[in-house]
Structure formats: C-alpha cells, structure tokens
Enzyme design. Sequence first.
Site, PDB file in Angstrom:
ATOM      1  N   PRO A  99       0.702  -1.172  -0.136  1.00 29.63           N
ATOM      2  CA  PRO A  99       0.218   0.154  -0.197  1.00 29.63           C
ATOM      3  C   PRO A  99       0.900   1.434   0.095  1.00 29.63           C
ATOM      4  O   PRO A  99       1.985   1.642   0.802  1.00 29.63           O
ATOM      5  CB  PRO A  99      -0.724  -0.208   1.143  1.00 29.63           C
ATOM      6  CG  PRO A  99      -0.898  -1.459   1.485  1.00 29.63           C
ATOM      7  CD  PRO A  99       0.404  -2.344   0.859  1.00 29.63           C
ATOM      8  N   CYS A 100       0.513   2.150  -0.910  1.00 29.94           N
ATOM      9  CA  CYS A 100       1.398   3.235  -1.126  1.00 29.94           C
ATOM     10  C   CYS A 100       0.833   4.465  -0.381  1.00 29.94           C
ATOM     11  O   CYS A 100       1.669   5.426  -0.336  1.00 29.94           O
ATOM     12  CB  CYS A 100       1.182   3.688  -2.878  1.00 29.94           C
ATOM     13  SG  CYS A 100      -0.308   4.010  -3.450  1.00 29.94           S
ATOM     14  N   GLN A 101      -0.299   4.490   0.128  1.00 32.33           N
ATOM     15  CA  GLN A 101      -0.826   5.583   0.851  1.00 32.33           C
ATOM     16  C   GLN A 101       0.159   6.442   2.049  1.00 32.33           C
ATOM     17  O   GLN A 101       0.343   7.640   1.860  1.00 32.33           O
ATOM     18  CB  GLN A 101      -2.138   5.461   1.315  1.00 32.33           C
ATOM     19  CG  GLN A 101      -3.154   5.109   0.632  1.00 32.33           C
ATOM     20  CD  GLN A 101      -3.425   3.726   0.500  1.00 32.33           C
ATOM     21  OE1 GLN A 101      -2.221   2.892   0.691  1.00 32.33           O
ATOM     22  NE2 GLN A 101      -4.562   3.152   0.054  1.00 32.33           N
TER      23      GLN A 101
END
Length: 406
Positions: A99-101
């Site tokens: 996940p890049c958030q």
Amino acid sequence: MVSGIFTCDSSRSERTTFEGLQSIELFAGAGGLGLGFSLSGVGHQAVVEWSKHACETLRTNKRHGVEPIAHWADVTEGDVRDFSFSGFDGLDLVTGGPPCQPFSMGGKHRGFLDDRDMFPQAVRAVREVKPRAFVFENVRGLTRAAFYNYFNYILLQLEFPSLQAKVGEEWLDHLARLEKNKTKGGKSEYHVVTRLVNAANYGVPQKRERVFIVGFRADVHRPWTFPAETHTQDALLYDQWVTGDYWERHKVSKRQRPEQPAKIEKKLAGLRESDLSKLLSPWQTVRDAIADLPDPEKKTSQSVQAHKFQPGAKSYPGHTGSPLDEPAKALKAGGHGVPGGENMLRRPDGSIRYFTVRECARIQTFPDDFIFDGTWGEVMRQLGNAVPVKLAQCVAGSVCELLRAT
C-alpha cells in the site's frame, strides 16, 4: 537475450500460457501487476488482497473466464499479516505493490509511522518464501528526502532478510545493525536494484512515476538491468509538429488542431536537425488510448463495458485535467472519492469531463475484456491505485527471461 538491455515487446500482450514460473501476488489490488506477470507466462499460486471491492473485481473476472485471471488461484481476502507462507518455500517469485498511501505525495506522508505500511510484510514474504526473485513497486514519494533513511532500510532488509529486527528493537537501531553487517562484508542473500521510472517512457498513455524494487537470490548468477525505455516525448513532438503524422493518423483537420505551443519551438528546431534513426517510439497520448471509444456525453454504447458519462467535473487551479494530445496525468485514487482535477479529460477547446471507467482502464492499459463492477468512485479508486499493466509486463518480461535462463 538474458543480460544487457531488454526491450519491451508489445506482441507479448496476447500471451497467456504459463511456462513453469510460479509466484505469490501480494497486495494485488485490481490486478495490474499480476496481469503483467501472467502475460509474461507466470502462474499465481496465491493472490492476496485486503480490499473487498478489489477482491470482488478479481473474482468477477475469474468467474467470467477473463484471461489470464481465469487461471489464477482464488484470491485470499484479508490482511497479509495473517497470511501463512508455509508450503511456498523456494517459489520463483514474490510480487506486489505494498500500500502506497503512507508514502504518496497526495497522502498524509506518515511513512513508517502509518499502520498501512506493508513493507515489513513484503520483507517477511521474502524471508519465509526465499523466492528466486521478487518485484515490488510503489509511488515516487517513497524516494522523497523525508523517507530517505527508511527507503534504505527497506532495501537493506530485502538484501539481508534473515537478519530480522529483535523484539522491541527500533527500526533505526535495526538499520544500524544492517549497515554494520553490509560494511563488514556480510554475504548478500539477494542482489537488489531499484529504479524510478515514468510509465509514459514504456508506451503507457500516462505520465505515472513509480519506484520498482527488484531482487534476485544470490544463487541466480546473471547480470540484469532494468528494461530500456521504448517511448519518448521528443518522438511525440516530432510526430505532431514536424511531420504532422499524428494529426493525420487521427484524422484531425488543421482547423481542429490545437496551436503549437510557443515554448517548444527551440526543441523542435533541434529535432528537425536530429538523427531520426535514434528516436524511439512516440509517447502515447490520451487520444491514442481512447479515440475509438464513443463520446460518452453524446452516445451510450452498451457494447463497451463501464463506459458511462459521469457529470460534475470541475476545474480548479492546479487541477485542470489531462490534455487530449499528451499522456494523461497520473490517475489518482483519492482518499474521499474521485479527485476532481486529476481524473478528467481536457479537450483542445478547454472543455472538460471526467474520464469514464473504461477510459481510465485504457490509460492504465488494462485489456478491454477486463470487467469493472461496483460504484464509480470505488472502481476509480482501484484504477488509481493500480500498476499500468503494460509497464508491469515490461518489467516482468525482463525478470522472467533471466529466471528461465538460470
């Protein structure tokens, strides 16, 4: 060709047969990275994703026999922290996009303080599976100065995955131990390289910068480098403003063409005198991607799945949409619905509208038979988080070519 320069071949896009290589696909999302590997002949023995909406997308495509997802393992819906890698020891590949958030330029920038940071689980997968190779991708924000030390920490963990953090050990202390191990000549378990790339330079009609982290187990003794770029902005400018072939190809009359930007005149002068044999293929534009689709504002085509007009697009400073005759700006997922300015089309006359789901899928190079079902906002979120399939396929093809030769 195994070592040296690998050039992406678009003819591979029809390939769906699996030639022995097997993987685990983590953080699968809507399947962009996984599709790229499947189109390079990789079978997925496990597919893991926590979002119920993304899982339903994958299940829907598998249920309808959409290739190559029809041959994937059933998706495991849940937190990868609860997933057991028992039984997968020595598999060819572990792939995924943690996940890049936590690292996104548009997010809250909490990085390793964010409980959505799944890089520790990516490292766990490598440590427990001991794959011959791994490929992880993430947003450009991971390379920002604020995350520099943590990025190095990720890379060192992937180089020495068996050197785990001790119970209660802070990550900076663990980083120090990893640094000491490396500098005293500790034997690398994986040879790790990383590259920041622009998807437009690989034939994707979108200016989307992503970080790829690629590692090969130390017993895979062959040199490897990231695939060579295949497309350039210079070639597009030449096609548009020197030869005019771009406009002719799209049957755009001179009256309908936008004015040549004054700021590129100096560049064009240089291009007119350049060695054309050295130019790569032109960047692909939004028009290249969607020209054969009906205008959703004027005509509804039941034959084109997920191609429905969505009202309400608004332009505001810094968020003015993607010009029709350039690669799209990076599609974004948005934390609270669809971002207004990023996921819009801007026509030469200045008018705007939202991209349809199918248009976004084209921009992300998903195949046209890929099914998107669900609310507009949720599907657009999946697309905004996805890896462009064509970019994934370029990387996968190069990695798999090496693995098949060893």
